[in-house]
Scaffold this active site. Structure first.
Site, PDB file in Angstrom:
ATOM      1  N   LYS A  31       0.776  76.106 -12.971  1.00 33.72           N
ATOM      2  CA  LYS A  31       1.209  74.771 -12.549  1.00 33.72           C
ATOM      3  C   LYS A  31       2.475  74.894 -11.705  1.00 33.72           C
ATOM      4  O   LYS A  31       2.703  74.104 -10.802  1.00 33.72           O
ATOM      5  CB  LYS A  31       1.478  73.869 -13.760  1.00 33.72           C
ATOM      6  N   THR A  44     -18.903  70.380 -15.038  1.00 39.57           N
ATOM      7  CA  THR A  44     -18.523  69.657 -16.254  1.00 39.57           C
ATOM      8  C   THR A  44     -19.719  68.886 -16.809  1.00 39.57           C
ATOM      9  O   THR A  44     -20.008  68.910 -18.006  1.00 39.57           O
ATOM     10  CB  THR A  44     -17.366  68.674 -15.935  1.00 39.57           C
ATOM     11  N   GLU A  89      -9.834  84.633 -18.578  1.00 37.32           N
ATOM     12  CA  GLU A  89     -10.684  84.327 -17.420  1.00 37.32           C
ATOM     13  C   GLU A  89     -10.106  83.125 -16.678  1.00 37.32           C
ATOM     14  O   GLU A  89      -9.878  82.074 -17.273  1.00 37.32           O
ATOM     15  CB  GLU A  89     -12.120  84.026 -17.862  1.00 37.32           C
TER      16      GLU A  89
HETATM   17  P1  0O2 Z   1     -17.186  77.413 -22.176  1.00 34.49           P
HETATM   18  O1  0O2 Z   1     -15.890  77.708 -22.803  1.00 34.49           O
HETATM   19  O2  0O2 Z   1     -18.018  76.509 -22.998  1.00 34.49           O
HETATM   20  O3  0O2 Z   1     -17.070  77.027 -20.730  1.00 34.49           O
HETATM   21  P2  0O2 Z   1     -22.529  83.973 -19.143  1.00 34.49           P
HETATM   22  O4  0O2 Z   1     -21.730  83.341 -20.246  1.00 34.49           O
HETATM   23  O5  0O2 Z   1     -23.710  84.742 -19.631  1.00 34.49           O
HETATM   24  O6  0O2 Z   1     -22.899  82.994 -18.054  1.00 34.49           O
HETATM   25  P3  0O2 Z   1     -20.276  85.775 -18.725  1.00 34.49           P
HETATM   26  O7  0O2 Z   1     -20.474  87.237 -18.516  1.00 34.49           O
HETATM   27  O8  0O2 Z   1     -19.675  85.345 -20.012  1.00 34.49           O
HETATM   28  O9  0O2 Z   1     -21.640  85.063 -18.407  1.00 34.49           O
HETATM   29  O10 0O2 Z   1     -19.293  85.317 -17.618  1.00 34.49           O
HETATM   30  P4  0O2 Z   1     -19.305  84.220 -16.520  1.00 34.49           P
HETATM   31  O11 0O2 Z   1     -20.643  83.703 -16.178  1.00 34.49           O
HETATM   32  O12 0O2 Z   1     -18.486  84.777 -15.423  1.00 34.49           O
HETATM   33  O13 0O2 Z   1     -18.431  83.099 -17.229  1.00 34.49           O
HETATM   34  C1  0O2 Z   1     -18.890  82.304 -18.228  1.00 34.49           C
HETATM   35  C2  0O2 Z   1     -18.256  80.944 -18.067  1.00 34.49           C
HETATM   36  O14 0O2 Z   1     -18.475  80.475 -16.739  1.00 34.49           O
HETATM   37  C3  0O2 Z   1     -18.927  79.913 -18.937  1.00 34.49           C
HETATM   38  O15 0O2 Z   1     -18.285  79.877 -20.152  1.00 34.49           O
HETATM   39  C4  0O2 Z   1     -18.712  78.624 -18.168  1.00 34.49           C
HETATM   40  O16 0O2 Z   1     -17.394  78.145 -18.325  1.00 34.49           O
HETATM   41  C5  0O2 Z   1     -18.888  79.115 -16.753  1.00 34.49           C
HETATM   42  N1  0O2 Z   1     -20.294  79.087 -16.353  1.00 34.49           N
HETATM   43  C6  0O2 Z   1     -21.063  80.143 -16.058  1.00 34.49           C
HETATM   44  N2  0O2 Z   1     -22.298  79.746 -15.710  1.00 34.49           N
HETATM   45  C7  0O2 Z   1     -22.327  78.403 -15.797  1.00 34.49           C
HETATM   46  C8  0O2 Z   1     -23.339  77.403 -15.549  1.00 34.49           C
HETATM   47  O17 0O2 Z   1     -24.478  77.681 -15.174  1.00 34.49           O
HETATM   48  N3  0O2 Z   1     -22.965  76.105 -15.758  1.00 34.49           N
HETATM   49  C9  0O2 Z   1     -21.720  75.757 -16.153  1.00 34.49           C
HETATM   50  N4  0O2 Z   1     -21.466  74.453 -16.330  1.00 34.49           N
HETATM   51  N5  0O2 Z   1     -20.756  76.673 -16.405  1.00 34.49           N
HETATM   52  C10 0O2 Z   1     -21.051  77.972 -16.226  1.00 34.49           C
HETATM   53  P5  0O2 Z   1     -19.072  79.439 -21.472  1.00 34.49           P
HETATM   54  O18 0O2 Z   1     -19.413  80.651 -22.243  1.00 34.49           O
HETATM   55  O19 0O2 Z   1     -20.145  78.482 -21.165  1.00 34.49           O
HETATM   56  O20 0O2 Z   1     -17.911  78.801 -22.263  1.00 34.49           O
END
Ligand code: 0O2
Length: 206
Positions: free
Chosen positions: A23, A151, A138
């Site tokens: 920020k 979202t 991340e």
């Molecule tokens: P949260 O906290 O609910 O957001 P993977 O989880 O298998 O997709 P990986 O290796 O964990 O893959 O890493 P990636 O894809 O770089 O990062 C995962 C996070 O990216 C997710 O966290 C989401 O925040 C976002 N993300 C990735 N793919 C999508 C998608 O298709 N739609 C949305 N809305 N967000 C996505 P989490 O685990 O969902 O946690």
């Protein structure tokens, strides 16, 4: 529960510290009265239930969370324009308070779902009473339009437990396409928008 509190404590500290730092970058642009590539910053520690779900889905043993789950601590940086994302990435690469572990460009290579965002995984040193602890964090960098789509898709994902009916899946892909076009359109009128913003900032200061 005590164990989770202890485990998550450095992650909470990392998120709080990084929120202030990132920020702060926006504030510096404001003070310099130049266009900030950063619109706003959010941060969160993944809820325990989501950590367990993800560990289960990905087959990550709980004693390997620290090294294998990269997004227990997560920051999000929202930008107005797609070009701002590159500037933010450069700003982050030039910092020396953390080390970059990995970058994933889901903007040049969008996910099948339609998801677009730039991910940077960093190793961030947290100072604790037991010495320094390096934490994986991340950082997701995306435009406001990408964030809007992600979202909503994310909350629908919960509703359907990741198994979208075909028509919803198609509509989401069309919505992702529309968000992409919105970003393109905004980039084309970027000059106009920035002039107007500079005008309003000056007016507010008078
Ligand atoms: P949260 O906290 O609910 O957001 P993977 O989880 O298998 O997709 P990986 O290796 O964990 O893959 O890493 P990636 O894809 O770089 O990062 C995962 C996070 O990216 C997710 O966290 C989401 O925040 C976002 N993300 C990735 N793919 C999508 C998608 O298709 N739609 C949305 N809305 N967000 C996505 P989490 O685990 O969902 O946690």
């Amino acid at each position: 529960m005590k164990h989770w509190d202890q485990f998550l404590s450095p992650y909470k500290q990392a998120v709080e510290e990084l929120k202030v730092k990132l920020k702060g970058m926006r504030k510096q642009y404001e003070q310099a009265t130049s266009h900030s590539p950063i619109e706003f910053v959010t941060g969160r520690v993944k809820p325990i239930a989501s950590i367990l779900d993800k560990a289960n889905q990905k087959g990550i043993p709980l004693d390997k969370l620290e090294t294998e789950m990269q997004d227990i601590a997560g920051l999000r940086m929202m930008c107005q324009f797609v070009d701002d994302i590159k500037r933010v990435v450069e700003l982050l690469r030039n910092r020396n308070d953390f080390e970059i572990v990995e970058e994933r460009d889901y903007i040049s290579h969008k996910k099948v779902s339609g998801y677009r965002s730039y991910h940077m995984v960093i190793r961030y040193p947290v100072q604790t009473i037991n010495g320094e602890k390096k934490i994986l964090v991340e950082i997701q960098i995306r435009t406001l339009a990408m964030n809007f789509w992600a979202t909503i898709e994310h909350s629908l994902n919960y509703k359907y437990s990741g198994q979208f009916p075909k028509d919803i899946q198609m509509r989401l892909q069309r919505a992702a396409e529309a968000a992409f076009r919105l970003d393109e359109e905004m980039s084309l009128i970027r000059g106009e928008i920035q002039e107007a913003q500079a005008f309003f900032t000056k007016k507010k200061e008078q």
